[in-house]
Design a protein around this motif. Structure first.
Motif, mmCIF file in Angstrom:
data_model
loop_
_atom_site.group_PDB
_atom_site.id
_atom_site.type_symbol
_atom_site.label_atom_id
_atom_site.label_comp_id
_atom_site.label_asym_id
_atom_site.label_seq_id
_atom_site.Cartn_x
_atom_site.Cartn_y
_atom_site.Cartn_z
ATOM 1 N N LYS A 18 5.509 1.401 -5.041
ATOM 2 C CA LYS A 18 6.934 1.384 -4.696
ATOM 3 C C LYS A 18 7.215 2.054 -3.341
ATOM 4 O O LYS A 18 6.384 2.783 -2.814
ATOM 5 N N TYR B 154 5.108 -12.275 -7.602
ATOM 6 C CA TYR B 154 6.125 -11.584 -8.408
ATOM 7 C C TYR B 154 7.380 -12.439 -8.448
ATOM 8 O O TYR B 154 7.981 -12.641 -7.394
ATOM 9 N N HIS C 268 13.052 -1.228 -8.449
ATOM 10 C CA HIS C 268 12.814 -1.576 -7.039
ATOM 11 C C HIS C 268 13.878 -0.998 -6.111
ATOM 12 O O HIS C 268 13.817 -1.247 -4.910
ATOM 13 N N HIS D 77 6.170 4.329 -8.982
ATOM 14 C CA HIS D 77 4.762 3.925 -9.045
ATOM 15 C C HIS D 77 4.175 3.821 -7.635
ATOM 16 O O HIS D 77 4.920 3.594 -6.665
ATOM 17 N N ALA E 146 8.351 4.513 -15.039
ATOM 18 C CA ALA E 146 9.627 3.836 -15.320
ATOM 19 C C ALA E 146 9.633 3.172 -16.698
ATOM 20 O O ALA E 146 10.700 3.004 -17.296
ATOM 21 N N THR E 147 8.466 2.794 -17.184
ATOM 22 C CA THR E 147 8.435 2.118 -18.489
ATOM 23 C C THR E 147 8.890 3.072 -19.597
ATOM 24 O O THR E 147 9.745 2.720 -20.419
ATOM 25 N N ASP F 3 17.702 -1.897 -14.733
ATOM 26 C CA ASP F 3 16.322 -1.664 -14.341
ATOM 27 C C ASP F 3 16.342 -1.661 -12.819
ATOM 28 O O ASP F 3 16.402 -2.713 -12.175
ATOM 29 N N GLN G 130 0.880 -1.166 0.000
ATOM 30 C CA GLN G 130 0.000 0.000 0.000
ATOM 31 C C GLN G 130 0.915 1.213 0.000
ATOM 32 O O GLN G 130 1.936 1.225 0.701
ATOM 33 N N ARG H 252 1.051 -11.426 -3.897
ATOM 34 C CA ARG H 252 1.324 -11.427 -5.334
ATOM 35 C C ARG H 252 2.445 -12.436 -5.622
ATOM 36 O O ARG H 252 3.349 -12.595 -4.799
ATOM 37 N N SER I 11 11.550 3.366 -10.558
ATOM 38 C CA SER I 11 10.091 3.541 -10.655
ATOM 39 C C SER I 11 9.579 4.191 -9.379
ATOM 40 O O SER I 11 9.970 3.815 -8.275
HETATM 41 N N1 T4K Z 1 10.676 -2.702 -14.015
HETATM 42 C C1 T4K Z 1 10.340 -3.424 -12.929
HETATM 43 C C2 T4K Z 1 11.318 -4.416 -12.399
HETATM 44 C C3 T4K Z 1 9.098 -3.237 -12.306
HETATM 45 O O1 T4K Z 1 8.764 -3.981 -11.225
HETATM 46 C C4 T4K Z 1 8.211 -2.275 -12.827
HETATM 47 C C5 T4K Z 1 6.911 -2.085 -12.228
HETATM 48 C C6 T4K Z 1 8.611 -1.520 -13.958
HETATM 49 C C7 T4K Z 1 9.863 -1.761 -14.522
HETATM 50 C C8 T4K Z 1 7.741 -0.479 -14.554
HETATM 51 O O2 T4K Z 1 7.509 0.592 -13.657
HETATM 52 P P1 T4K Z 1 6.295 1.659 -13.909
HETATM 53 O O3 T4K Z 1 6.234 1.922 -15.377
HETATM 54 O O4 T4K Z 1 5.047 1.024 -13.363
HETATM 55 O O5 T4K Z 1 6.738 2.873 -13.114
HETATM 56 C C9 T4K Z 1 2.613 -3.502 -9.938
HETATM 57 C C10 T4K Z 1 2.904 -2.115 -10.474
HETATM 58 O O6 T4K Z 1 1.850 -1.630 -11.290
HETATM 59 C C11 T4K Z 1 4.190 -2.005 -11.227
HETATM 60 O O7 T4K Z 1 4.575 -0.648 -11.216
HETATM 61 C C12 T4K Z 1 5.284 -2.828 -10.559
HETATM 62 N N2 T4K Z 1 6.517 -2.836 -11.308
HETATM 63 C C13 T4K Z 1 4.824 -4.261 -10.365
HETATM 64 C C14 T4K Z 1 5.886 -5.110 -9.698
HETATM 65 O O8 T4K Z 1 3.695 -4.231 -9.510
HETATM 66 P P2 T4K Z 1 0.505 -5.002 -10.288
HETATM 67 O O9 T4K Z 1 -0.230 -5.384 -11.515
HETATM 68 O O10 T4K Z 1 0.833 -6.059 -9.304
HETATM 69 O O11 T4K Z 1 -0.211 -3.793 -9.530
HETATM 70 P P3 T4K Z 1 -1.592 -3.738 -8.785
HETATM 71 O O12 T4K Z 1 -2.327 -2.552 -9.287
HETATM 72 O O13 T4K Z 1 -2.278 -5.045 -8.820
HETATM 73 O O14 T4K Z 1 -1.127 -3.380 -7.298
HETATM 74 C C15 T4K Z 1 -0.705 -4.368 -6.357
HETATM 75 C C16 T4K Z 1 -1.410 -4.073 -5.048
HETATM 76 O O15 T4K Z 1 -1.046 -2.790 -4.557
HETATM 77 C C17 T4K Z 1 -2.930 -4.042 -5.147
HETATM 78 O O16 T4K Z 1 -3.425 -5.302 -4.799
HETATM 79 C C18 T4K Z 1 -3.383 -2.995 -4.171
HETATM 80 C C19 T4K Z 1 -2.153 -2.139 -3.934
HETATM 81 N N3 T4K Z 1 -2.292 -0.795 -4.506
HETATM 82 C C20 T4K Z 1 -2.055 -0.602 -5.836
HETATM 83 C C21 T4K Z 1 -2.209 0.650 -6.383
HETATM 84 C C22 T4K Z 1 -1.947 0.894 -7.857
HETATM 85 C C23 T4K Z 1 -2.702 0.229 -3.697
HETATM 86 O O17 T4K Z 1 -2.945 0.027 -2.493
HETATM 87 N N4 T4K Z 1 -2.830 1.484 -4.226
HETATM 88 C C24 T4K Z 1 -2.594 1.744 -5.542
HETATM 89 O O18 T4K Z 1 -2.714 2.904 -5.973
HETATM 90 O O19 T4K Z 1 1.824 -4.252 -10.814
#
Ligand code: T4K
Length: 369
Positions: free
Chosen positions: A184, A312, A158, A181, A60-61, A155, A9, A310, A179
């Motif tokens: 993070k 990952y 993290h 995001h 980051a993408t 990359d 979170q 997750r 990133s």
């Molecule tokens: N390279 C690496 C090694 C990466 O891990 C990533 C991104 C990138 C490049 C690219 O970075 P960015 O272009 O995104 O900056 C998530 C993230 O979306 C992603 O940024 C991240 N890595 C990846 C490891 O994890 P998902 O599909 O698991 O995200 P999501 O939306 O299911 O979120 C996971 C949990 O987090 C949710 O169950 C609830 C919580 N959450 C999520 C969001 C978005 C919140 O509590 N609030 C929020 O606003 O990919």
């Protein structure tokens, strides 16, 4: 009502502390294009991270795609299949072929001992990932790159604030990409950055992220729009004020998991790190055949308790349709990554996660119910 528990979170500073930043933005009406908060955040991050230059990005993408453009990378790039799909997608968007090499069974980072055998006449660069924020074997990777005349783009999505033996891990390679995001350790809602060591490269990257404009009437390269907006930059500045506390809280949760899961048969934690070499961004465990149920059954069991973990990084990038035909994508070439992807589970870790909830998660994982 009890909130669900997620794998992560975002850290949210008190809303009233953000209002003065918003007032300034409303007041001066500069919303983006390198405004005052953008400048301030670049400066503050250079100091905090111990790096020379940083260019903020929208995510980051786009930063990874731009980093490859900045170094004019083409042909083949050696990378890891054990990452978020954006790593390999950034190569594809540049017309570059990813060549996957296996990972190290202990760190789950790219195995440097696999790199040389994957080099061909078309190889121009290596793109390793500091997976879960744990530093890659940077000296070995940098040495191979130097010997073989290859560029290195880390990359470092993290790896916010992570150090290795010689200071910030972000100073290794030609460029590193962070990133910011929402998920993070340090977030700007969406965001990212490229770290580089010389001013000319920083100028080139800034130029690329602003359509290629060098001044009002001159466009020198086919750039993109990768700029971070002012609200994101302001949020980053506010987050920086509490980042030490946020990382300390994560460290405590990491310690609780390690202690609580130490005796659980079939559950392995990655090697312990300290506050210099880790930001505690993830808490991965590997669930093997000695555990009374499969990794996926444990994932589902936790979900029944409203705990949303997750896997990952499962499935491996190399198994997705756009990559699976590559010769390097076969499971035989990637046995360690394949096994890790089938065993991995990332447990919840974020500052607002309470000790009581961590203890509850440990209890469920330990008892299998
Ligand atoms: N390279 C690496 C090694 C990466 O891990 C990533 C991104 C990138 C490049 C690219 O970075 P960015 O272009 O995104 O900056 C998530 C993230 O979306 C992603 O940024 C991240 N890595 C990846 C490891 O994890 P998902 O599909 O698991 O995200 P999501 O939306 O299911 O979120 C996971 C949990 O987090 C949710 O169950 C609830 C919580 N959450 C999520 C969001 C978005 C919140 O509590 N609030 C929020 O606003 O990919």
């Amino acid at each position: 009502m009890k909130r669900p528990i997620y794998v992560t979170q975002p850290s949210m500073p008190p809303l009233d502390e953000f209002i003065p930043y918003l007032e300034q933005i409303w007041d001066n009406r500069i919303l983006t294009n390198g405004g005052p908060f953008h400048q301030k955040l670049e400066h503050a991050l250079c100091q905090f991270l111990g790096v020379k230059h940083i260019s903020l990005f929208t995510n980051a993408t786009i930063a990874l795609i731009t980093a490859l453009q900045a170094l004019e990378i083409e042909g083949e790039v050696i990378t890891t299949p054990y990452s978020f799909v954006a790593t390999a997608h950034s190569l594809m968007w540049n017309g570059i072929s990813p060549v996957f090499v296996d990972i190290d069974p202990t760190s789950l980072n790219m195995n440097p001992r696999r790199i040389e055998a994957a080099i061909t006449s078309k190889t121009t660069a290596i793109m390793p990932v500091h997976c879960y924020g744990h530093p890659c074997e940077v000296d070995q990777i940098d040495q191979i790159a130097q010997k073989r005349g290859l560029k290195v783009i880390y990359d470092a999505a993290h790896a916010f604030g992570v150090n290795c033996h010689c200071g910030s891990v972000l100073n290794h390679g030609d460029l590193s990409v962070l990133s910011f995001h929402a998920t993070k350790v340090f977030n700007t809602f969406e965001g990212g950055a490229i770290v580089c060591r010389d001013e000319a490269m920083k100028k080139h990257i800034d130029n690329l992220k602003n359509f290629g404009f060098v001044n009002e009437v001159t466009v020198t390269t086919a750039g993109i729009n990768g700029k971070m907006n002012e609200i994101s930059a302001a949020f980053g500045l506010l987050q920086l004020k509490t980042i030490h506390d946020a990382i300390s809280r994560r460290q405590r949760i990491d310690g609780m998991y390690r202690e609580g899961l130490a005796g659980v048969n079939g559950v392995r934690c990655l090697p312990k790190t300290d506050e210099k070499t880790s930001n505690y961004s993830y808490f991965p465990i590997l669930v093997d055949a000695k555990y009374p149920m499969s990794r996926d059954s444990l994932y589902q069991l936790l979900q029944q308790h409203d705990i949303h973990t997750r896997r990952y990084f499962y499935p491996l990038i190399s198994t997705f349709p756009m990559y699976r035909g590559l010769p390097s994508a076969s499971a035989e070439n990637l046995p360690v990554a394949t096994q890790a992807a089938n065993q991995i589970l990332c447990l919840p870790i974020y500052p607002a996660l309470s000790d009581v909830d961590v203890a509850r998660i440990i209890g469920i994982v330990s008892s299998g119910k």
